[in-house]
Scaffold this motif. Structure first.
Motif, PDB file in Angstrom:
ATOM      1  N   ARG A  63       0.876  -1.175   0.000  1.00 17.82           N
ATOM      2  CA  ARG A  63       0.000   0.000   0.000  1.00 17.82           C
ATOM      3  C   ARG A  63       0.908   1.219   0.000  1.00 17.82           C
ATOM      4  NH1 ARG A  63      -2.963   2.983   4.027  1.00 17.82           N
ATOM      5  NH2 ARG A  63      -2.126   1.605   5.643  1.00 17.82           N
ATOM      6  N   ILE A  64       0.795   2.024  -1.025  1.00 17.39           N
ATOM      7  CA  ILE A  64       1.750   3.101  -1.278  1.00 17.39           C
ATOM      8  C   ILE A  64       1.015   4.430  -1.340  1.00 17.39           C
ATOM      9  CG2 ILE A  64       3.515   3.972  -2.864  1.00 17.39           C
ATOM     10  CD1 ILE A  64       3.692   1.057  -3.959  1.00 17.39           C
ATOM     11  N   THR A  65       1.565   5.439  -0.652  1.00 18.88           N
ATOM     12  CA  THR A  65       1.042   6.801  -0.740  1.00 18.88           C
ATOM     13  C   THR A  65       2.148   7.730  -1.198  1.00 18.88           C
ATOM     14  OG1 THR A  65      -0.553   6.409   1.046  1.00 18.88           O
ATOM     15  CG2 THR A  65      -0.067   8.701   0.490  1.00 18.88           C
ATOM     16  N   GLY A  66       1.862   8.460  -2.262  1.00 20.95           N
ATOM     17  CA  GLY A  66       2.772   9.500  -2.706  1.00 20.95           C
ATOM     18  C   GLY A  66       2.328  10.832  -2.131  1.00 20.95           C
ATOM     19  N   TYR A  67       3.263  11.544  -1.488  1.00 24.41           N
ATOM     20  CA  TYR A  67       2.960  12.831  -0.862  1.00 24.41           C
ATOM     21  C   TYR A  67       3.654  13.954  -1.631  1.00 24.41           C
ATOM     22  CZ  TYR A  67       1.472  10.047   3.194  1.00 24.41           C
ATOM     23  OH  TYR A  67       0.841   9.156   4.018  1.00 24.41           O
ATOM     24  N   ASP A  68       2.931  15.042  -1.854  1.00 22.44           N
ATOM     25  CA  ASP A  68       3.536  16.190  -2.524  1.00 22.44           C
ATOM     26  C   ASP A  68       2.809  17.461  -2.104  1.00 22.44           C
ATOM     27  OD1 ASP A  68       5.654  16.172  -5.037  1.00 22.44           O
ATOM     28  OD2 ASP A  68       4.474  18.009  -4.952  1.00 22.44           O
ATOM     29  N   HIS A  69       3.511  18.592  -2.280  1.00 20.97           N
ATOM     30  CA  HIS A  69       2.963  19.894  -1.893  1.00 20.97           C
ATOM     31  C   HIS A  69       2.341  20.617  -3.084  1.00 20.97           C
ATOM     32  CE1 HIS A  69       2.546  23.315   0.743  1.00 20.97           C
ATOM     33  NE2 HIS A  69       3.251  24.090  -0.039  1.00 20.97           N
ATOM     34  N   SER A  70       2.609  20.131  -4.306  1.00 23.53           N
ATOM     35  CA  SER A  70       2.169  20.822  -5.516  1.00 23.53           C
ATOM     36  C   SER A  70       0.822  20.296  -5.990  1.00 23.53           C
ATOM     37  CB  SER A  70       3.210  20.639  -6.626  1.00 23.53           C
ATOM     38  OG  SER A  70       2.678  21.002  -7.886  1.00 23.53           O
ATOM     39  N   PRO A  71      -0.215  21.137  -6.032  1.00 21.43           N
ATOM     40  CA  PRO A  71      -1.498  20.681  -6.568  1.00 21.43           C
ATOM     41  C   PRO A  71      -1.398  20.217  -8.018  1.00 21.43           C
ATOM     42  CG  PRO A  71      -1.760  22.761  -5.383  1.00 21.43           C
ATOM     43  CD  PRO A  71      -0.286  22.523  -5.521  1.00 21.43           C
ATOM     44  N   GLU A  72      -0.554  20.912  -8.801  1.00 22.57           N
ATOM     45  CA  GLU A  72      -0.407  20.552 -10.209  1.00 22.57           C
ATOM     46  C   GLU A  72       0.179  19.147 -10.359  1.00 22.57           C
ATOM     47  OE1 GLU A  72      -0.349  24.921  -9.630  1.00 22.57           O
ATOM     48  OE2 GLU A  72       0.895  23.303  -8.816  1.00 22.57           O
ATOM     49  N   MET A  73       1.212  18.856  -9.579  1.00 18.52           N
ATOM     50  CA  MET A  73       1.824  17.539  -9.639  1.00 18.52           C
ATOM     51  C   MET A  73       0.865  16.455  -9.139  1.00 18.52           C
ATOM     52  SD  MET A  73       4.846  17.450 -10.977  1.00 18.52           S
ATOM     53  CE  MET A  73       6.480  18.192 -11.158  1.00 18.52           C
ATOM     54  N   LEU A  74       0.142  16.729  -8.065  1.00 16.21           N
ATOM     55  CA  LEU A  74      -0.787  15.736  -7.526  1.00 16.21           C
ATOM     56  C   LEU A  74      -1.913  15.432  -8.512  1.00 16.21           C
ATOM     57  CD1 LEU A  74      -1.005  16.893  -3.809  1.00 16.21           C
ATOM     58  CD2 LEU A  74      -0.048  14.736  -4.630  1.00 16.21           C
ATOM     59  N   ASP A  75      -2.402  16.452  -9.190  1.00 17.97           N
ATOM     60  CA  ASP A  75      -3.445  16.212 -10.198  1.00 17.97           C
ATOM     61  C   ASP A  75      -2.925  15.286 -11.292  1.00 17.97           C
ATOM     62  OD1 ASP A  75      -5.232  17.805  -8.854  1.00 17.97           O
ATOM     63  OD2 ASP A  75      -4.959  19.568 -10.153  1.00 17.97           O
ATOM     64  N   ARG A  76      -1.685  15.528 -11.741  1.00 17.45           N
ATOM     65  CA  ARG A  76      -1.107  14.683 -12.793  1.00 17.45           C
ATOM     66  C   ARG A  76      -0.902  13.257 -12.276  1.00 17.45           C
ATOM     67  NH1 ARG A  76       1.541  15.959 -17.653  1.00 17.45           N
ATOM     68  NH2 ARG A  76       2.083  14.004 -18.677  1.00 17.45           N
ATOM     69  N   ALA A  77      -0.424  13.125 -11.039  1.00 15.32           N
ATOM     70  CA  ALA A  77      -0.186  11.801 -10.462  1.00 15.32           C
ATOM     71  C   ALA A  77      -1.484  11.012 -10.338  1.00 15.32           C
ATOM     72  CB  ALA A  77       0.493  11.941  -9.101  1.00 15.32           C
ATOM     73  N   ARG A  78      -2.531  11.657  -9.830  1.00 21.68           N
ATOM     74  CA  ARG A  78      -3.810  10.954  -9.648  1.00 21.68           C
ATOM     75  C   ARG A  78      -4.419  10.553 -10.984  1.00 21.68           C
ATOM     76  NH1 ARG A  78      -5.128  15.505  -5.254  1.00 21.68           N
ATOM     77  NH2 ARG A  78      -4.515  14.387  -3.357  1.00 21.68           N
ATOM     78  N   ALA A  79      -4.263  11.408 -11.978  1.00 21.50           N
ATOM     79  CA  ALA A  79      -4.839  11.111 -13.288  1.00 21.50           C
ATOM     80  C   ALA A  79      -4.131   9.947 -13.959  1.00 21.50           C
ATOM     81  CB  ALA A  79      -4.764  12.352 -14.182  1.00 21.50           C
ATOM     82  N   HIS A  81      -1.796   7.545 -12.333  1.00 21.61           N
ATOM     83  CA  HIS A  81      -1.223   6.401 -11.626  1.00 21.61           C
ATOM     84  C   HIS A  81      -2.032   5.898 -10.430  1.00 21.61           C
ATOM     85  CE1 HIS A  81       2.394   6.901 -14.012  1.00 21.61           C
ATOM     86  NE2 HIS A  81       2.422   8.179 -13.678  1.00 21.61           N
ATOM     87  N   ALA A  82      -3.043   6.599  -9.972  1.00 24.50           N
ATOM     88  CA  ALA A  82      -3.776   6.158  -8.781  1.00 24.50           C
ATOM     89  C   ALA A  82      -4.472   4.832  -9.032  1.00 24.50           C
ATOM     90  CB  ALA A  82      -4.784   7.221  -8.360  1.00 24.50           C
ATOM     91  N   GLY A  83      -4.536   4.004  -7.987  1.00 27.75           N
ATOM     92  CA  GLY A  83      -5.184   2.699  -8.098  1.00 27.75           C
ATOM     93  C   GLY A  83      -5.626   2.211  -6.742  1.00 27.75           C
ATOM     94  N   ASP A  84      -5.971   0.936  -6.663  1.00 26.63           N
ATOM     95  CA  ASP A  84      -6.480   0.373  -5.419  1.00 26.63           C
ATOM     96  C   ASP A  84      -5.458   0.451  -4.293  1.00 26.63           C
ATOM     97  OD1 ASP A  84      -8.840  -0.230  -6.681  1.00 26.63           O
ATOM     98  OD2 ASP A  84      -8.298  -2.320  -7.093  1.00 26.63           O
ATOM     99  N   ARG A  85      -4.183   0.238  -4.603  1.00 25.52           N
ATOM    100  CA  ARG A  85      -3.155   0.204  -3.559  1.00 25.52           C
ATOM    101  C   ARG A  85      -2.178   1.380  -3.667  1.00 25.52           C
ATOM    102  NH1 ARG A  85      -3.701  -4.428  -0.965  1.00 25.52           N
ATOM    103  NH2 ARG A  85      -1.779  -4.055   0.187  1.00 25.52           N
ATOM    104  N   LEU A  86      -2.445   2.300  -4.595  1.00 29.42           N
ATOM    105  CA  LEU A  86      -1.568   3.442  -4.816  1.00 29.42           C
ATOM    106  C   LEU A  86      -2.403   4.709  -4.820  1.00 29.42           C
ATOM    107  CD1 LEU A  86       1.094   4.809  -5.625  1.00 29.42           C
ATOM    108  CD2 LEU A  86       0.632   4.126  -7.995  1.00 29.42           C
ATOM    109  N   ASP A  87      -2.145   5.591  -3.835  1.00 30.19           N
ATOM    110  CA  ASP A  87      -2.877   6.846  -3.779  1.00 30.19           C
ATOM    111  C   ASP A  87      -1.916   8.002  -3.559  1.00 30.19           C
ATOM    112  OD1 ASP A  87      -2.318   6.089  -1.097  1.00 30.19           O
ATOM    113  OD2 ASP A  87      -3.949   7.321  -0.369  1.00 30.19           O
ATOM    114  N   PHE A  88      -2.446   9.208  -3.645  1.00 28.32           N
ATOM    115  CA  PHE A  88      -1.630  10.415  -3.548  1.00 28.32           C
ATOM    116  C   PHE A  88      -2.316  11.401  -2.619  1.00 28.32           C
ATOM    117  CE2 PHE A  88      -0.730   8.370  -7.555  1.00 28.32           C
ATOM    118  CZ  PHE A  88       0.663   8.368  -7.586  1.00 28.32           C
TER     119      PHE A  88
END
Length: 263
Positions: A63-79, A81-88
């Motif tokens: 179970r993996i969580t990616g943490y970041d301070h940038s809304p722009e980067m988080l939007d790209r990551a979620r669009a 790579h997000a999945g059942d065991r991978l979130d941001f």
């Protein structure tokens, strides 16, 4: 004083994703087996999520969580790579503290933006399960022309008033032996090293294109709203890396450490 928090452009950053990803794969190669299965993993400064996805490929049950301070980067990551065991999730690495035990806390090309980041190591190591690992990779090229020319220009009479304090100094990261000492003192079996990659970049002004995604971001942020000033600064900068017959060689030093908490 300008805003020194960069506004990130995921598309620009990912233009050199192949070269930027290689140090992370080299770092992962030195991370030992994790103590639990399924593992719990934190990626500090996950950016666009492209390297976080590599964690999921290596540890598919984690179970993996990616943490970041940038809304722009988080939007790209979620669009992408997000999945059942991978979130941001949004987090500021300067203050982030583990709220549960982690088997791996990893940070790729992020801690150079965090002044005094080594002071955070104690809390992060404390948040590891016994046998867990903290692994980091940071650029070590602050004395390279790409960065010294940038600082010199920002400190010049033309730009000093607008850019004072915007850029990181050459001590933004520590020497490998210092990371080794700090992490060993926290009770970890530590591996630390450095590598200089010689990237062959192609295209017109490729080093400028590279730094537009990283080192130049604070300047572009500070001059946001003044397109003419941004264009003038970039025109003045254009780092002196001559092109060869096959492209532009770009030496890039990286510093690594992988510290495993003793069981």
């Amino acid at each position: 004083m300008p805003d020194t928090t960069p506004v990130w452009d995921p598309a620009q950053y990912l233009r050199h994703a192949g070269h930027r990803t290689r140090p992370f794969t080299d770092l992962l190669a030195r991370v030992p087996d994790l103590p639990r299965d399924p593992a719990r993993i934190a990626d500090l400064g996950c950016g666009a999520g492209n390297v976080t996805a590599l964690l999921a490929a290596r540890w598919p049950t984690a179970r993996i969580t990616g943490y970041d301070h940038s809304p722009e980067m988080l939007d790209r990551a979620r669009a992408g790579h997000a999945g059942d065991r991978l979130d941001f999730a949004h987090a500021d690495v300067r203050t982030w503290t583990p709220r549960e035990p982690y088997d791996l806390i990893v940070s790729n090309a992020t801690l150079q933006w965090v002044p005094g980041h080594a002071e955070r190591f104690g809390e992060w190591i404390a948040g590891l399960t016994p046998g867990g690992t903290f692994a980091l990779q940071v650029p070590g090229n602050f004395d390279a022309p790409s960065h010294t020319l940038l600082r010199e220009l920002a400190a010049s009479s033309r730009w000093r008033a607008r850019l004072s304090g915007a850029l990181r100094h050459e001590e933004a990261v520590l020497r490998p032996e210092t990371y080794l000492e700090r992490l060993t003192a926290l009770g970890c079996a530590t591996d630390a090293w450095e590598t200089t990659y010689i990237h062959l970049l192609r295209g017109e002004d490729p080093v400028l294109d590279w730094v537009r995604g990283t080192a130049l971001r604070p300047v572009l942020t500070a001059l946001d709203g003044d397109p003419e000033a941004r264009e003038h600064f970039v025109a003045d900068y254009r780092a002196a890396y001559p092109a060869g017959p096959h492209g532009t060689p770009f030496p890039f030093r990286r510093v690594f450490a992988a510290a495993s908490k003793r069981s």
